[in-house]
Design an enzyme around this catalytic site. Structure first.
Site, PDB file in Angstrom:
ATOM      1  N   HIS A  30      13.413   7.992  12.347  1.00 61.29           N
ATOM      2  CA  HIS A  30      12.224   7.130  12.259  1.00 61.29           C
ATOM      3  C   HIS A  30      10.942   7.953  12.384  1.00 61.29           C
ATOM      4  O   HIS A  30      10.037   7.625  13.149  1.00 61.29           O
ATOM      5  CB  HIS A  30      12.273   6.062  13.361  1.00 61.29           C
ATOM      6  CG  HIS A  30      11.510   4.812  13.002  1.00 61.29           C
ATOM      7  ND1 HIS A  30      11.940   3.558  13.314  1.00 61.29           N
ATOM      8  CD2 HIS A  30      10.336   4.637  12.357  1.00 61.29           C
ATOM      9  CE1 HIS A  30      11.071   2.651  12.894  1.00 61.29           C
ATOM     10  NE2 HIS A  30      10.088   3.289  12.303  1.00 61.29           N
ATOM     11  N   GLN A  31      10.860   9.019  11.577  1.00 58.94           N
ATOM     12  CA  GLN A  31       9.723   9.915  11.675  1.00 58.94           C
ATOM     13  C   GLN A  31       8.830   9.899  10.446  1.00 58.94           C
ATOM     14  O   GLN A  31       7.895  10.704  10.345  1.00 58.94           O
ATOM     15  CB  GLN A  31      10.204  11.350  11.931  1.00 58.94           C
ATOM     16  CG  GLN A  31      10.891  12.013  10.738  1.00 58.94           C
ATOM     17  CD  GLN A  31      11.291  13.448  11.020  1.00 58.94           C
ATOM     18  OE1 GLN A  31      12.243  13.692  11.754  1.00 58.94           O
ATOM     19  NE2 GLN A  31      10.572  14.397  10.442  1.00 58.94           N
ATOM     20  N   ALA A  32       9.062   8.976   9.519  1.00 59.57           N
ATOM     21  CA  ALA A  32       8.271   8.972   8.291  1.00 59.57           C
ATOM     22  C   ALA A  32       6.778   8.811   8.575  1.00 59.57           C
ATOM     23  O   ALA A  32       5.941   9.365   7.869  1.00 59.57           O
ATOM     24  CB  ALA A  32       8.752   7.861   7.358  1.00 59.57           C
ATOM     25  N   GLU A  72      19.174   1.338  15.758  1.00 51.69           N
ATOM     26  CA  GLU A  72      18.593   2.621  16.141  1.00 51.69           C
ATOM     27  C   GLU A  72      18.017   2.656  17.551  1.00 51.69           C
ATOM     28  O   GLU A  72      17.769   3.726  18.105  1.00 51.69           O
ATOM     29  CB  GLU A  72      17.479   3.010  15.160  1.00 51.69           C
ATOM     30  CG  GLU A  72      16.235   2.145  15.244  1.00 51.69           C
ATOM     31  CD  GLU A  72      15.154   2.571  14.256  1.00 51.69           C
ATOM     32  OE1 GLU A  72      14.025   2.798  14.698  1.00 51.69           O
ATOM     33  OE2 GLU A  72      15.459   2.685  13.055  1.00 51.69           O
ATOM     34  N   LYS A 106       0.816  -1.216   0.000  1.00 52.61           N
ATOM     35  CA  LYS A 106       0.000   0.000   0.000  1.00 52.61           C
ATOM     36  C   LYS A 106       0.852   1.270   0.000  1.00 52.61           C
ATOM     37  O   LYS A 106       0.573   2.224  -0.733  1.00 52.61           O
ATOM     38  CB  LYS A 106      -0.931  -0.001   1.213  1.00 52.61           C
ATOM     39  CG  LYS A 106      -2.045  -1.045   1.135  1.00 52.61           C
ATOM     40  CD  LYS A 106      -2.933  -0.973   2.361  1.00 52.61           C
ATOM     41  CE  LYS A 106      -4.053  -2.003   2.282  1.00 52.61           C
ATOM     42  NZ  LYS A 106      -4.920  -1.966   3.494  1.00 52.61           N
ATOM     43  N   ILE A 107       1.877   1.294   0.852  1.00 55.08           N
ATOM     44  CA  ILE A 107       2.734   2.479   0.907  1.00 55.08           C
ATOM     45  C   ILE A 107       3.423   2.696  -0.427  1.00 55.08           C
ATOM     46  O   ILE A 107       3.447   3.802  -0.961  1.00 55.08           O
ATOM     47  CB  ILE A 107       3.774   2.339   2.037  1.00 55.08           C
ATOM     48  CG1 ILE A 107       3.081   2.312   3.397  1.00 55.08           C
ATOM     49  CG2 ILE A 107       4.803   3.470   1.974  1.00 55.08           C
ATOM     50  CD1 ILE A 107       3.995   1.920   4.541  1.00 55.08           C
ATOM     51  N   ARG A 120      12.710  -0.717   7.379  1.00 58.40           N
ATOM     52  CA  ARG A 120      13.341  -1.187   8.605  1.00 58.40           C
ATOM     53  C   ARG A 120      14.855  -1.126   8.436  1.00 58.40           C
ATOM     54  O   ARG A 120      15.384  -1.360   7.338  1.00 58.40           O
ATOM     55  CB  ARG A 120      12.908  -2.618   8.935  1.00 58.40           C
ATOM     56  CG  ARG A 120      11.501  -2.740   9.500  1.00 58.40           C
ATOM     57  CD  ARG A 120      11.423  -2.142  10.897  1.00 58.40           C
ATOM     58  NE  ARG A 120      10.098  -2.261  11.497  1.00 58.40           N
ATOM     59  CZ  ARG A 120       9.153  -1.336  11.437  1.00 58.40           C
ATOM     60  NH1 ARG A 120       9.387  -0.214  10.758  1.00 58.40           N
ATOM     61  NH2 ARG A 120       7.999  -1.500  12.045  1.00 58.40           N
ATOM     62  N   ASP A 123      15.665   6.837   7.089  1.00 59.38           N
ATOM     63  CA  ASP A 123      14.808   7.201   8.217  1.00 59.38           C
ATOM     64  C   ASP A 123      14.856   6.123   9.290  1.00 59.38           C
ATOM     65  O   ASP A 123      14.252   6.284  10.357  1.00 59.38           O
ATOM     66  CB  ASP A 123      13.362   7.411   7.744  1.00 59.38           C
ATOM     67  CG  ASP A 123      12.465   7.916   8.862  1.00 59.38           C
ATOM     68  OD1 ASP A 123      12.827   8.934   9.492  1.00 59.38           O
ATOM     69  OD2 ASP A 123      11.419   7.288   9.129  1.00 59.38           O
TER      70      ASP A 123
END
Length: 332
Positions: free
Chosen positions: A298-300, A266, A156-157, A237, A261
């Site tokens: 990791h803010q997408a 992390e 979907k993304i 990821r 991202d």
């Protein structure tokens, strides 16, 4: 009816505000902890049947054993991924639910933003002009129009991202182990094998989940098959990319630019303010030193719509468990 107690780990101020706002009608007694779930903090779950955790919490055998011994019956993950959970060690001792979807637009749009910023050096230009340097030397990019984007993982993304890329006049090819040829025809892209994608893509975007098959899918061997100067974008990821190999490819100029991202190690860094500390991870420090690498924390996913959807779905997952309803978002 007595309120059900829920323990939340790794909570930021924005999480707390939303759970308190939307949780009013769920008859829950919520306790919020700033610390992550790990071996040291797992024992705080004593007295709670329901625990809520996040993407960078450590949920290994030791943590699972403690949660089970403390009587936890539900682990509610407020994220889509669950690769940080050692599922084989749960052994039906408690249920696990997740948030499989929130806003695919948030991640697709952010991916495009990273591509534009990295290509046109917007992040560098911003810093320069803030310091009074209005030179544009070293800020040259390239037209996206007519270039080829390779998408690994066509869910979907990725499908939303493909629409955006096509709007820029880009050619799009994609790899997915379960190709949807009708969707490819509808959106105007072509499914190809990985080697073809590597060889023909000017930009490669990783939009696949982390599995045994995709772990380190970007490595020394796969990068050797790519165009010289390729741009790699990862909003999926961290362990989709072997970071050590990426550093070498950047040094050799095989990879021309990378937008990340996510990062494979992390957990100790992302979502935290460590501006007064030294980055001890040598590979992360090396990546941060490259002028052609753009790293964000990791803010997408981080839009109002997405975070609200995560909150509501998490609360609904908990409500279904309390009421004995089928858990539609259960991780088996």
């Amino acid at each position: 009816m007595e309120a059900k107690k829920v323990l939340f780990y790794d909570i930021k101020s924005y999480d707390k505000e939303l759970f308190k706002r939307f949780g009013k009608d769920y008859n829950l007694e919520m306790k919020f902890l700033k610390g992550k779930l790990n071996e040291e903090s797992a024992d705080l779950s004593k007295g709670y049947e329901i625990v809520c955790a996040f993407a960078n919490d450590t949920i290994n055998k030791e943590v699972i054993d403690i949660l089970a011994e403390n009587g936890v019956k539900l682990l509610a993950m407020r994220c889509a991924g669950y690769n940080n959970i050692s599922l084989r060690n749960i052994k039906d001792r408690f249920k696990v639910v997740r948030v499989p979807a929130y806003s695919p637009y948030s991640i697709a749009e952010y991916t495009m933003g990273m591509i534009l910023a990295l290509n046109r050096k917007i992040h560098k230009a911003y810093v320069r002009t803030r310091e009074g340097n209005f030179s544009i030397s070293g800020l040259m990019g390239f037209d996206l129009h007519g270039k080829t984007a390779g998408i690994i993982g066509a869910g979907k993304i990725a499908q939303i991202l493909i629409k955006i890329l096509r709007g820029f006049g880009m050619n799009v090819i994609a790899y997915d182990p379960y190709p949807n040829y009708d969707k490819a025809k509808e959106l105007g892209f072509e499914f190809v094998d990985l080697d073809t994608l590597y060889a023909n893509s000017d930009i490669i975007s990783l939009n696949c989940p982390l599995t045994k098959e995709t772990k380190y899918i970007i490595n020394r061997e796969s990068m050797s098959k790519m165009k010289d100067g390729v741009m790699i974008v990862n909003t999926g990821r961290g362990r989709l990319i072997d970071s050590v190999d990426l550093v070498e490819a950047l040094k050799d100029k095989k990879v021309g630019a990378a937008a990340l991202d996510v990062y494979e190690e992390e957990a100790e860094y992302f979502f935290e303010d460590l501006s007064d500390k030294v980055i001890e991870d040598d590979i992360l420090g090396r990546l941060l030193s490259f002028h052609n690498v753009l790293i964000t924390s990791h803010q997408a996913y981080f839009t109002e719509e997405a975070v609200e959807a995560i909150t509501k779905t998490t609360l609904d997952n908990i409500k279904d468990f309390i009421e004995g309803k089928p858990l539609v978002n259960e991780v088996k």
